[in-house]
Design a protein around this motif. Structure first.
Motif, short mmCIF file in Angstrom:
data_model
loop_
_atom_site.label_atom_id
_atom_site.label_comp_id
_atom_site.label_asym_id
_atom_site.label_seq_id
_atom_site.Cartn_x
_atom_site.Cartn_y
_atom_site.Cartn_z
N TRP A 88 5.35 5.12 -6.05
CA TRP A 88 4.48 6.21 -5.73
C TRP A 88 2.70 6.22 -5.64
O TRP A 88 2.12 6.66 -5.02
N LEU A 100 5.48 10.55 -2.03
CA LEU A 100 6.19 9.49 -2.50
C LEU A 100 6.62 9.78 -3.99
O LEU A 100 7.75 9.47 -4.29
N MET A 103 9.82 12.12 -3.68
CA MET A 103 10.94 11.51 -2.94
C MET A 103 11.38 10.23 -4.01
O MET A 103 12.85 10.30 -4.05
N TYR A 265 7.37 10.22 7.12
CA TYR A 265 8.25 9.14 6.21
C TYR A 265 7.11 8.24 6.04
O TYR A 265 6.24 8.09 6.40
N GLU A 269 8.84 4.58 1.15
CA GLU A 269 10.15 5.67 0.70
C GLU A 269 11.46 4.75 1.16
O GLU A 269 12.33 4.68 0.46
#
Length: 278
Positions: A88, A100, A103, A265, A269
């Motif tokens: 991230w 990030l 996620m 998005y 990820e």
């Protein structure tokens, strides 16, 4: 009675008086006893029996950051963070890094089979830290492993270029990582030179662009692409493969988030997914 389908949330004592490791008396004290000087919030919880400790939040100095940790747990936490933070900390700005990070924690929680709200390295005991470290290693390997398709075509193309072939050969291979697919395409570019393009397709996003096996959706992302002069690329397959993977890694690392169907998005990820071939 609790619903059988509801996961019971692990309770962390954020104002501990008893050590979670040895059961000894825990005191709330200044952390200069540990570090030799005041650090962060300036406070900590310290076990008077085994010496395990945990820091506290700066905005809430009486609230522990998690469980008390001994030297083995602290070492494991550092090892986990050294891998996990790479997933991230490459975001282009604060907002993307937070996205990030969330996620990455979601994926780690899924792998560890624990609720997301419990997925925090400070909340893990020794066994959980060992499991988390193994999961982080799996994610790291996944994020660094490229799958090459049509390698016979790629090798023949390299042989032709090494022999001085100036023709355009169009599609010369595909490189996958997670749910990303880069089609390698030779095209004519500036000053009539041949360039190798990496065209990006992203799986698992339904924009109506295309569907593969079992109606798996994928889409073309035309605004994230790279190209390199063919005559500057290695002609040896092993060297070519290594250089292209390095170039794609840099592209993924520095690419901004993509927005499709009003949802954001990140390429970083998507590489944490299992490889998907559609």
């Amino acid at each position: 009675m609790q619903n059988k389908n509801t996961k019971e949330t692990k309770k962390i004592d954020l104002h501990p008086k008893k050590c979670n490791i040895c059961g000894g008396l825990v005191i709330y004290t200044n952390n200069n006893l540990i570090y030799g000087k005041s650090y962060g919030s300036g406070k900590c919880y310290l076990c008077t029996q085994c010496g395990s400790y945990v820091g506290t939040h700066e905005p809430r100095p009486t609230e522990a950051l998690g469980l008390l940790a001994d030297s083995q747990m602290r070492t494991l936490k550092k090892k986990c963070h050294s891998i996990f933070d790479e997933f991230w900390n490459c975001g282009s700005n604060g907002k993307q890094r937070r996205y990030l990070r969330n996620m990455a924690y979601k994926r780690l929680a899924t792998m560890m089979r624990i609720p997301l709200e419990e997925c925090h390295f400070g909340y893990f005991d020794l066994l959980q830290l060992k499991k988390a470290y193994n999961c982080c290693q799996v994610l790291k390997k996944r994020s660094e492993t490229y799958t090459w398709e049509h390698t016979d075509v790629t090798k023949k193309w390299l042989e032709a270029k090494a022999a001085g072939d100036k023709e355009i050969h169009d599609h010369i291979g595909s490189v996958r990582i997670g749910t990303l697919c880069f089609d390698l395409i030779e095209r004519k570019g500036k000053r009539d030179k041949n360039y190798l393009y990496a065209d990006l397709y992203v799986g698992g996003i339904d924009t109506g662009y295309g569907y593969g096996k079992d109606d798996y959706p994928y889409t073309y992302v035309d605004w994230i692409s790279r190209q390199w002069p063919v005559d500057k690329l290695p002609k040896n397959y092993k060297s070519f493969k290594k250089e292209i993977e390095e170039k794609l890694t840099m592209l993924i690392k520095h690419a901004r988030s993509i927005t499709l169907k009003r949802k954001q998005y990140s390429l970083q990820e998507k590489i944490l997914d299992d490889v998907k071939i559609w």
